[in-house]
Write a protein that holds these residues in place. Structure first.
Motif, mmCIF file in Angstrom:
data_model
loop_
_atom_site.group_PDB
_atom_site.id
_atom_site.type_symbol
_atom_site.label_atom_id
_atom_site.label_comp_id
_atom_site.label_asym_id
_atom_site.label_seq_id
_atom_site.Cartn_x
_atom_site.Cartn_y
_atom_site.Cartn_z
ATOM 1 N N ASP A 174 17.416 -85.496 6.911
ATOM 2 C CA ASP A 174 16.139 -85.959 6.377
ATOM 3 C C ASP A 174 15.957 -85.446 4.961
ATOM 4 O OD1 ASP A 174 13.780 -87.314 6.374
ATOM 5 O OD2 ASP A 174 12.769 -86.063 7.853
ATOM 6 N N ILE A 175 14.989 -86.036 4.273
ATOM 7 C CA ILE A 175 14.644 -85.651 2.915
ATOM 8 C C ILE A 175 13.129 -85.644 2.817
ATOM 9 C CG2 ILE A 175 14.680 -86.350 0.476
ATOM 10 C CD1 ILE A 175 17.406 -87.611 0.995
ATOM 11 N N LYS A 176 12.582 -84.642 2.115
ATOM 12 C CA LYS A 176 11.158 -84.599 1.836
ATOM 13 C C LYS A 176 10.961 -84.785 0.328
ATOM 14 C CE LYS A 176 9.715 -83.624 6.023
ATOM 15 N NZ LYS A 176 8.874 -84.570 6.780
ATOM 16 N N LEU A 177 10.187 -85.798 -0.029
ATOM 17 C CA LEU A 177 9.938 -86.094 -1.433
ATOM 18 C C LEU A 177 8.539 -85.630 -1.846
ATOM 19 C CD1 LEU A 177 11.279 -89.769 -1.654
ATOM 20 C CD2 LEU A 177 12.501 -87.667 -2.217
ATOM 21 N N ARG A 178 8.386 -85.336 -3.145
ATOM 22 C CA ARG A 178 7.060 -85.044 -3.660
ATOM 23 C C ARG A 178 6.129 -86.234 -3.447
ATOM 24 N NH1 ARG A 178 5.139 -81.365 -7.165
ATOM 25 N NH2 ARG A 178 6.482 -80.050 -5.869
ATOM 26 N N LEU A 179 6.712 -87.434 -3.468
ATOM 27 C CA LEU A 179 5.912 -88.644 -3.270
ATOM 28 C C LEU A 179 5.270 -88.710 -1.885
ATOM 29 C CD1 LEU A 179 7.961 -91.438 -5.060
ATOM 30 C CD2 LEU A 179 5.555 -90.906 -5.445
ATOM 31 N N ASP A 180 5.892 -88.085 -0.879
ATOM 32 C CA ASP A 180 5.267 -88.036 0.443
ATOM 33 C C ASP A 180 3.890 -87.376 0.346
ATOM 34 O OD1 ASP A 180 7.325 -88.713 2.857
ATOM 35 O OD2 ASP A 180 8.428 -87.867 1.189
ATOM 36 N N LYS A 181 3.860 -86.221 -0.332
ATOM 37 C CA LYS A 181 2.601 -85.482 -0.472
ATOM 38 C C LYS A 181 1.619 -86.216 -1.375
ATOM 39 C CE LYS A 181 4.893 -81.026 0.219
ATOM 40 N NZ LYS A 181 5.264 -79.724 -0.398
ATOM 41 N N ASP A 182 2.126 -86.778 -2.462
ATOM 42 C CA ASP A 182 1.252 -87.504 -3.380
ATOM 43 C C ASP A 182 0.613 -88.712 -2.693
ATOM 44 O OD1 ASP A 182 1.983 -85.708 -5.335
ATOM 45 O OD2 ASP A 182 3.431 -87.043 -6.287
ATOM 46 N N THR A 183 1.398 -89.392 -1.873
ATOM 47 C CA THR A 183 0.882 -90.574 -1.182
ATOM 48 C C THR A 183 -0.146 -90.180 -0.134
ATOM 49 O OG1 THR A 183 3.023 -91.650 -1.518
ATOM 50 C CG2 THR A 183 1.534 -92.677 0.054
ATOM 51 N N GLN A 184 0.102 -89.084 0.590
ATOM 52 C CA GLN A 184 -0.900 -88.654 1.561
ATOM 53 C C GLN A 184 -2.188 -88.239 0.872
ATOM 54 O OE1 GLN A 184 0.233 -86.681 5.158
ATOM 55 N NE2 GLN A 184 -1.526 -85.304 5.089
ATOM 56 N N ALA A 185 -2.077 -87.638 -0.308
ATOM 57 C CA ALA A 185 -3.277 -87.250 -1.050
ATOM 58 C C ALA A 185 -4.112 -88.484 -1.411
ATOM 59 C CB ALA A 185 -2.894 -86.476 -2.305
ATOM 60 N N ILE A 186 -3.445 -89.569 -1.774
ATOM 61 C CA ILE A 186 -4.140 -90.823 -2.089
ATOM 62 C C ILE A 186 -4.855 -91.352 -0.844
ATOM 63 C CG2 ILE A 186 -3.773 -93.253 -2.663
ATOM 64 C CD1 ILE A 186 -1.462 -92.302 -4.487
ATOM 65 N N ILE A 187 -4.146 -91.363 0.275
ATOM 66 C CA ILE A 187 -4.724 -91.862 1.524
ATOM 67 C C ILE A 187 -5.910 -90.998 1.951
ATOM 68 C CG2 ILE A 187 -4.289 -92.214 3.985
ATOM 69 C CD1 ILE A 187 -1.352 -92.843 3.170
ATOM 70 N N THR A 188 -5.729 -89.683 1.873
ATOM 71 C CA THR A 188 -6.796 -88.765 2.263
ATOM 72 C C THR A 188 -8.052 -88.991 1.433
ATOM 73 O OG1 THR A 188 -5.218 -87.082 3.000
ATOM 74 C CG2 THR A 188 -7.434 -86.325 2.443
#
Length: 258
Positions: free
Chosen positions: A41-55
Protein backbone atom coordinates in the motif's frame (compact mmCIF):
# COMPACT_ATOMS: atom_id res chain seq x y z
CA UNK A 1 -29.99 16.41 15.10
CA UNK A 2 -33.50 17.69 15.81
CA UNK A 3 -34.94 16.55 12.48
CA UNK A 4 -33.16 13.82 10.57
CA UNK A 5 -33.50 13.94 6.79
CA UNK A 6 -31.66 11.20 4.89
CA UNK A 7 -32.28 13.03 1.63
CA UNK A 8 -30.68 16.24 2.90
CA UNK A 9 -27.73 14.28 4.29
CA UNK A 10 -27.29 12.42 1.00
CA UNK A 11 -27.31 15.69 -0.93
CA UNK A 12 -24.57 17.04 1.35
CA UNK A 13 -22.54 13.85 0.96
CA UNK A 14 -22.81 13.96 -2.82
CA UNK A 15 -21.78 17.61 -2.88
CA UNK A 16 -18.73 16.89 -0.72
CA UNK A 17 -17.82 13.86 -2.84
CA UNK A 18 -18.00 15.88 -6.07
CA UNK A 19 -15.84 18.66 -4.66
CA UNK A 20 -13.28 16.14 -3.40
CA UNK A 21 -13.41 14.22 -6.68
CA UNK A 22 -12.77 17.39 -8.68
CA UNK A 23 -9.72 18.06 -6.50
CA UNK A 24 -8.42 14.52 -7.11
CA UNK A 25 -9.03 14.72 -10.85
CA UNK A 26 -7.14 18.02 -11.12
CA UNK A 27 -4.16 16.51 -9.30
CA UNK A 28 -4.23 13.13 -11.05
CA UNK A 29 -1.42 13.86 -13.51
CA UNK A 30 0.70 15.92 -11.12
CA UNK A 31 3.62 14.79 -8.97
CA UNK A 32 2.42 13.12 -5.78
CA UNK A 33 3.92 13.32 -2.30
CA UNK A 34 4.19 9.94 -0.57
CA UNK A 35 3.72 10.08 3.20
CA UNK A 36 4.20 6.36 3.83
CA UNK A 37 5.17 3.29 1.81
CA UNK A 38 3.92 -0.09 3.01
CA UNK A 39 4.48 -3.58 1.62
CA UNK A 40 1.28 -3.54 -0.41
CA UNK A 41 0.00 0.00 0.00
CA UNK A 42 0.90 3.66 -0.31
CA UNK A 43 -0.26 6.65 1.73
CA UNK A 44 -0.30 9.97 -0.11
CA UNK A 45 -0.49 13.50 1.24
CA UNK A 46 -3.49 13.84 -1.06
CA UNK A 47 -5.40 11.29 1.04
CA UNK A 48 -5.25 13.67 4.00
CA UNK A 49 -5.85 16.77 1.91
CA UNK A 50 -8.93 15.21 0.33
CA UNK A 51 -10.36 14.14 3.68
CA UNK A 52 -9.83 17.68 4.97
CA UNK A 53 -11.92 18.98 2.05
CA UNK A 54 -14.68 16.45 2.74
CA UNK A 55 -14.64 17.16 6.47
CA UNK A 56 -14.98 20.91 5.91
CA UNK A 57 -17.93 20.45 3.56
CA UNK A 58 -19.77 17.97 5.77
CA UNK A 59 -19.23 19.95 8.96
CA UNK A 60 -20.43 23.13 7.28
CA UNK A 61 -23.67 21.35 6.38
CA UNK A 62 -24.10 19.24 9.55
CA UNK A 63 -21.76 20.37 12.36
CA UNK A 64 -23.22 17.91 14.90
CA UNK A 65 -22.40 14.77 12.91
CA UNK A 66 -19.16 13.00 13.84
CA UNK A 67 -16.75 11.70 11.20
CA UNK A 68 -14.93 8.36 11.06
CA UNK A 69 -12.38 8.53 8.27
CA UNK A 70 -9.47 6.51 6.98
CA UNK A 71 -7.31 9.57 7.61
CA UNK A 72 -8.63 10.37 11.08
CA UNK A 73 -11.83 11.04 12.99
CA UNK A 74 -13.59 14.09 14.43
CA UNK A 75 -16.54 14.70 16.70
CA UNK A 76 -17.98 12.85 19.67
CA UNK A 77 -17.79 9.08 19.82
CA UNK A 78 -21.30 9.17 21.36
CA UNK A 79 -22.85 11.16 18.51
CA UNK A 80 -26.16 9.84 17.17
CA UNK A 81 -24.83 9.99 13.61
CA UNK A 82 -21.42 9.67 12.04
CA UNK A 83 -20.09 9.97 8.53
CA UNK A 84 -17.82 7.14 7.37
CA UNK A 85 -15.36 8.51 4.84
CA UNK A 86 -12.75 7.09 2.51
CA UNK A 87 -11.37 10.14 0.70
CA UNK A 88 -9.45 8.14 -1.89
CA UNK A 89 -10.34 4.48 -2.30
CA UNK A 90 -7.75 3.16 -4.74
CA UNK A 91 -4.69 5.13 -3.64
CA UNK A 92 -2.22 2.76 -5.31
CA UNK A 93 -4.10 3.05 -8.60
CA UNK A 94 -4.06 6.83 -8.24
CA UNK A 95 -0.33 6.88 -7.54
CA UNK A 96 0.48 4.75 -10.59
CA UNK A 97 -1.79 6.77 -12.88
CA UNK A 98 -4.50 4.13 -13.18
CA UNK A 99 -7.83 5.99 -13.43
CA UNK A 100 -9.85 3.68 -11.18
CA UNK A 101 -10.49 5.20 -7.76
CA UNK A 102 -13.33 6.85 -5.88
CA UNK A 103 -14.50 9.06 -3.04
CA UNK A 104 -16.72 7.14 -0.63
CA UNK A 105 -19.05 8.67 1.98
CA UNK A 106 -21.60 6.83 4.11
CA UNK A 107 -23.77 7.91 7.03
CA UNK A 108 -24.40 5.73 10.05
CA UNK A 109 -27.22 6.53 12.48
CA UNK A 110 -27.55 4.72 15.78
CA UNK A 111 -25.26 1.99 14.50
CA UNK A 112 -27.11 1.44 11.21
CA UNK A 113 -25.96 2.51 7.75
CA UNK A 114 -28.63 4.79 6.32
CA UNK A 115 -27.12 6.19 3.12
CA UNK A 116 -24.07 6.13 0.92
CA UNK A 117 -22.53 7.72 -2.14
CA UNK A 118 -19.48 6.70 -4.16
CA UNK A 119 -18.12 9.13 -6.73
CA UNK A 120 -15.78 8.04 -9.51
CA UNK A 121 -14.34 11.37 -10.73
CA UNK A 122 -12.61 9.98 -13.82
CA UNK A 123 -15.82 8.45 -15.20
CA UNK A 124 -17.96 11.17 -13.59
CA UNK A 125 -20.22 8.50 -12.09
CA UNK A 126 -22.05 9.16 -8.85
CA UNK A 127 -23.50 6.03 -7.25
CA UNK A 128 -25.91 6.74 -4.41
CA UNK A 129 -28.70 5.32 -2.28
CA UNK A 130 -30.67 5.77 0.90
CA UNK A 131 -31.16 2.48 2.74
CA UNK A 132 -34.42 0.91 1.63
CA UNK A 133 -34.63 3.21 -1.37
CA UNK A 134 -33.54 2.99 -4.99
CA UNK A 135 -29.87 2.71 -5.92
CA UNK A 136 -28.82 5.08 -8.68
CA UNK A 137 -25.91 5.99 -10.91
CA UNK A 138 -26.05 9.63 -12.01
CA UNK A 139 -29.68 9.67 -10.98
CA UNK A 140 -30.72 6.61 -13.00
CA UNK A 141 -31.84 3.42 -11.19
CA UNK A 142 -29.41 0.50 -11.14
CA UNK A 143 -29.87 -3.14 -10.20
CA UNK A 144 -27.66 -6.17 -9.72
CA UNK A 145 -27.31 -8.74 -12.50
CA UNK A 146 -29.58 -11.74 -12.92
CA UNK A 147 -26.69 -14.15 -13.44
CA UNK A 148 -27.22 -17.19 -11.23
CA UNK A 149 -24.50 -19.60 -12.39
CA UNK A 150 -20.84 -19.36 -11.44
CA UNK A 151 -19.83 -20.11 -15.03
CA UNK A 152 -21.59 -16.91 -16.13
CA UNK A 153 -20.08 -14.66 -13.48
CA UNK A 154 -17.45 -11.91 -13.39
CA UNK A 155 -15.95 -11.97 -9.91
CA UNK A 156 -13.41 -10.02 -7.86
CA UNK A 157 -11.51 -12.23 -5.41
CA UNK A 158 -8.72 -11.01 -3.14
CA UNK A 159 -5.87 -13.44 -2.70
CA UNK A 160 -2.74 -14.21 -0.75
CA UNK A 161 -0.53 -11.53 0.73
CA UNK A 162 -2.63 -8.68 -0.61
CA UNK A 163 -5.63 -9.51 1.57
CA UNK A 164 -3.93 -11.41 4.37
CA UNK A 165 -5.43 -14.78 3.44
CA UNK A 166 -2.08 -16.38 2.63
CA UNK A 167 -1.95 -19.81 1.02
CA UNK A 168 -5.65 -20.43 1.62
CA UNK A 169 -6.47 -17.27 -0.30
CA UNK A 170 -4.30 -18.30 -3.23
CA UNK A 171 -6.05 -21.68 -3.36
CA UNK A 172 -9.44 -19.99 -3.19
CA UNK A 173 -8.49 -17.61 -6.00
CA UNK A 174 -7.30 -20.47 -8.20
CA UNK A 175 -10.45 -22.52 -7.60
CA UNK A 176 -12.84 -19.65 -8.27
CA UNK A 177 -10.96 -18.44 -11.36
CA UNK A 178 -11.31 -21.91 -12.90
CA UNK A 179 -15.09 -21.87 -12.40
CA UNK A 180 -16.20 -18.36 -13.40
CA UNK A 181 -16.26 -16.56 -16.74
CA UNK A 182 -13.80 -13.85 -15.74
CA UNK A 183 -11.86 -12.60 -12.73
CA UNK A 184 -11.32 -8.86 -12.38
CA UNK A 185 -9.20 -6.94 -9.88
CA UNK A 186 -9.93 -3.22 -10.14
CA UNK A 187 -7.95 -1.94 -7.16
CA UNK A 188 -10.85 -0.09 -5.52
CA UNK A 189 -13.32 -1.86 -3.25
CA UNK A 190 -15.89 0.93 -3.52
CA UNK A 191 -15.83 0.96 -7.33
CA UNK A 192 -15.99 -2.84 -7.51
CA UNK A 193 -18.97 -3.05 -5.17
CA UNK A 194 -20.79 -0.35 -7.14
CA UNK A 195 -20.10 -2.31 -10.31
CA UNK A 196 -21.75 -5.32 -8.66
CA UNK A 197 -24.67 -3.06 -7.74
CA UNK A 198 -24.94 -1.91 -11.36
CA UNK A 199 -24.80 -5.47 -12.75
CA UNK A 200 -21.38 -4.97 -14.35
CA UNK A 201 -19.82 -7.56 -12.04
CA UNK A 202 -21.42 -10.27 -9.95
CA UNK A 203 -19.46 -10.81 -6.74
CA UNK A 204 -16.70 -9.46 -4.50
CA UNK A 205 -14.68 -11.57 -2.05
CA UNK A 206 -12.06 -10.03 0.24
CA UNK A 207 -10.46 -11.33 3.42
CA UNK A 208 -9.19 -8.00 4.75
CA UNK A 209 -11.03 -4.76 4.25
CA UNK A 210 -11.91 -1.74 6.40
CA UNK A 211 -15.34 -0.30 7.12
CA UNK A 212 -14.66 2.94 5.26
CA UNK A 213 -13.73 0.96 2.13
CA UNK A 214 -17.19 -0.58 1.75
CA UNK A 215 -19.72 1.22 3.99
CA UNK A 216 -21.16 3.55 1.34
CA UNK A 217 -21.08 0.90 -1.38
CA UNK A 218 -22.85 -1.55 0.92
CA UNK A 219 -25.90 0.72 1.11
CA UNK A 220 -25.86 1.09 -2.67
CA UNK A 221 -25.42 -2.64 -3.30
CA UNK A 222 -28.21 -3.68 -0.95
CA UNK A 223 -30.56 -1.06 -2.37
CA UNK A 224 -29.78 -2.50 -5.82
CA UNK A 225 -30.87 -5.97 -4.71
CA UNK A 226 -27.49 -7.40 -3.75
CA UNK A 227 -26.17 -8.87 -0.52
CA UNK A 228 -23.10 -8.17 1.59
CA UNK A 229 -21.82 -10.05 4.62
CA UNK A 230 -19.09 -8.53 6.80
CA UNK A 231 -17.20 -10.66 9.30
CA UNK A 232 -15.09 -8.46 11.61
CA UNK A 233 -11.68 -9.74 12.68
CA UNK A 234 -12.93 -9.41 16.26
CA UNK A 235 -16.15 -8.06 17.80
CA UNK A 236 -16.50 -4.35 17.09
CA UNK A 237 -13.50 -4.19 14.75
CA UNK A 238 -13.63 -1.99 11.65
CA UNK A 239 -11.53 -4.49 9.68
CA UNK A 240 -12.60 -7.92 8.50
CA UNK A 241 -13.73 -10.06 5.60
CA UNK A 242 -16.40 -9.19 3.05
CA UNK A 243 -18.50 -11.43 0.86
CA UNK A 244 -20.75 -9.50 -1.55
CA UNK A 245 -22.77 -10.73 -4.50
CA UNK A 246 -25.91 -10.25 -6.57
CA UNK A 247 -27.93 -12.47 -4.26
CA UNK A 248 -28.39 -15.13 -6.94
CA UNK A 249 -25.02 -16.83 -7.35
CA UNK A 250 -24.58 -19.86 -5.04
CA UNK A 251 -21.51 -18.17 -3.64
CA UNK A 252 -21.81 -19.27 -0.02
CA UNK A 253 -22.25 -22.93 -0.95
CA UNK A 254 -19.43 -22.69 -3.45
CA UNK A 255 -16.99 -21.20 -0.94
CA UNK A 256 -17.93 -23.77 1.71
CA UNK A 257 -16.45 -26.40 -0.60
CA UNK A 258 -13.10 -24.61 -0.85
Amino acid sequence: MSEFSPEACLAAAQNAARIAGTFLRKNFSRAKQVDEELAHDIKLRLDKDTQAIITAELQAAFPDIAILGEEGSTGSADAECRWIVDPLDGTVNYFFGIPIFAVSIALERRGELVLGCVYDPMQDEMFAAVAGGTATCNGKPIHVSNRAQMAQAAVFCGHGAHDGSGEAGIRRFARISSQVRKMRILGSAAVTLCYVAAGRMDAYIESRISLWDFAAARVILEAAGGRLEFTPREPGAVQGAVLAWNGLLPLQDFLSLS
